[in-house]
Design a protein around this motif. Structure first.
Motif: not given
Lengths: 100, 105, 212
Positions: C84-94, C97-107
């Motif tokens: 739902e929110d790739g950047n928030a997920a990265c931040e939650a792991m410490g 956050r990244g400069l660009y919006k992260l879109v995670a797509v699942e196989n």
């Protein structure tokens, strides 16, 4: 500043759209291969400064809504070698889209 | 052709088999990358200016130059366009750098 | 850094696959030095700032992405957040956050995602480091978009006819991370053990995660 100046989004997820068929010179982020093709809005990504303006050190405001648009590969490529429901998703700014 | 297609805009064009090539980046390549990141952070360059300058390379140069060669070309073009660096001082400094090299190879 | 062995005849000369541009002052390398020096002279940057940026770059490796994927495989709530929110997920792991919006797509069994930037080289650098040469190559950028199954085959990756192949052309302000399928036989694996199975290429989508 930049945060307030955004053009209103015209499309929503599920809408059918067509990519404008235009061939200007300059810095364009709409790939050549997708111009004139029809697809479906997958999501609205937000609004971003227009890269066609940023490329010339101008602010690119107001911000343009940006979408992910999903296209069927068989609609994009003649003789596509794959499955009929394979897709390509591309980020496209609103000013390159028209309602279908 | 009654359309315009940029040299970089290659999606769907005929091309060869993908070879899974990679190399450890040289220090000078990382420095080019670092300059891009720093200049962008200092609002002296946008990524789209970098791209536009890369895209304006002729087809021959685009394919012959390495990735970071294209980048340093485009970073420098942007700095000239913005008046951060003058052509005169650039030319003189490149000559100075080349003269400093002892030609050991 | 600059050890030269030109005069050591006992060392056989090897022919590198690619010219070592750190040893030869090419025109473009001279330009990099000239521009960097001019920017330092003008007090726009410092040698130290450039060095720190290079170090930061060296610290961004696919191991970061691997940790994110391993967490998503292990923790359903985190997986949901990542999608739902790739950047928030990265931040939650410490992580950054990244400069660009992260879109995670699942196989999944039904969908195989693969990422390209046909126009240049957009890539989730904060999670995977710098993109490899092949990702930036004319052959990959031209062909994976129009003939993805053939290109996946060139990486030894066969996607069956029961799955859809979904190519993502990273043209603008999003960056993409493929969440590979969790390999079978990994039930009960710790996150760190799972992370070892996550390769860079699997997170681009040109291959599957490693089997243990």
């Amino acid at each position: 500043m930049a945060e307030t100046e955004a053009i209103a989004a015209l499309f929503k997820a599920g809408d059918c759209v067509r990519v404008r068929e235009a061939y200007p010179i300059g810095h364009v982020r709409t790939p050549y291969y997708i111009r004139g093709k029809s697809g479906v809005i997958e999501r609205l990504c937000g609004a971003y400064p227009n890269p066609e303006e940023l490329a010339y050190a101008r602010p690119g405001l107001p911000r343009q809504p940006l979408y992910r648009v999903r296209f069927r590969q068989t609609d994009v490529w003649q003789g596509y070698r794959g499955k009929g429901d394979d897709t390509v998703d591309i980020e496209i700014y609103q000013h390159w889209l028209q309602a279908q | 052709m009654n359309t315009f297609r940029g040299v970089h805009d290659m999606g769907g064009l005929p091309a060869g088999e993908v070879v899974a090539s990679e190399h450890d980046f040289a220090l000078w390549e990382k420095r080019v990358d670092a300059l891009m990141v720093l200049l962008s952070r200092k609002n002296l360059l946008t990524v789209d200016e970098l791209r536009r300058n890369i895209e304006s390379l002729g087809a021959d140069a685009y394919d012959k130059m390495s990735y970071y060669e294209r980048w340093i070309y485009a970073i420098t073009q942007t700095l000239i366009q913005r008046g951060v660096v003058s052509i005169d001082e650039l030319g003189r400094r490149i000559a100075e750098v080349q003269a400093r090299d002892d030609g050991g190879n | 850094m600059s050890e030269h062995h030109h005069h050591d005849e006992s060392v056989p000369h090897r022919h590198p696959l690619r010219a070592d541009q750190d040893d030869t002052l090419t025109y473009w390398r001279a330009m990099e030095i000239a521009v960097r020096e001019l920017l330092i002279d003008k007090e726009i940057t410092t040698a130290d700032e450039v060095r720190r940026e290079v170090e930061a770059m060296d610290n961004r490796t696919p191991a970061h992405g691997g940790r994110v994927i391993a967490r998503a495989w292990s923790d359903p709530d985190f997986r949901k957040l990542l999608l739902e929110d790739g950047n928030a997920a990265c931040e939650a792991m410490g992580l950054e956050r990244g400069l660009y919006k992260l879109v995670a797509v699942e196989n999944t069994d039904k969908v195989h995602n693969v990422v390209v930037c046909t126009l240049c080289s957009c890539y989730p650098r904060f999670l995977l480091g710098l993109p490899p040469d092949w990702y930036k190559s004319r052959n990959y950028r031209s062909r994976v978009i129009s003939d993805p199954r053939a290109v996946l085959g060139e990486f030894g990756t066969v996607v069956g006819d029961d799955a859809v192949v979904r190519v993502h052309d990273s043209t603008a302000d999003m960056r993409y991370l493929v969440v590979p399928k969790r390999p079978s036989g990994t039930e009960g694996f710790s996150e760190s053990k799972l992370a070892e199975l996550v390769t860079r290429d699997a997170m681009i989508g040109v291959s599957f995660a490693r089997q243990p």
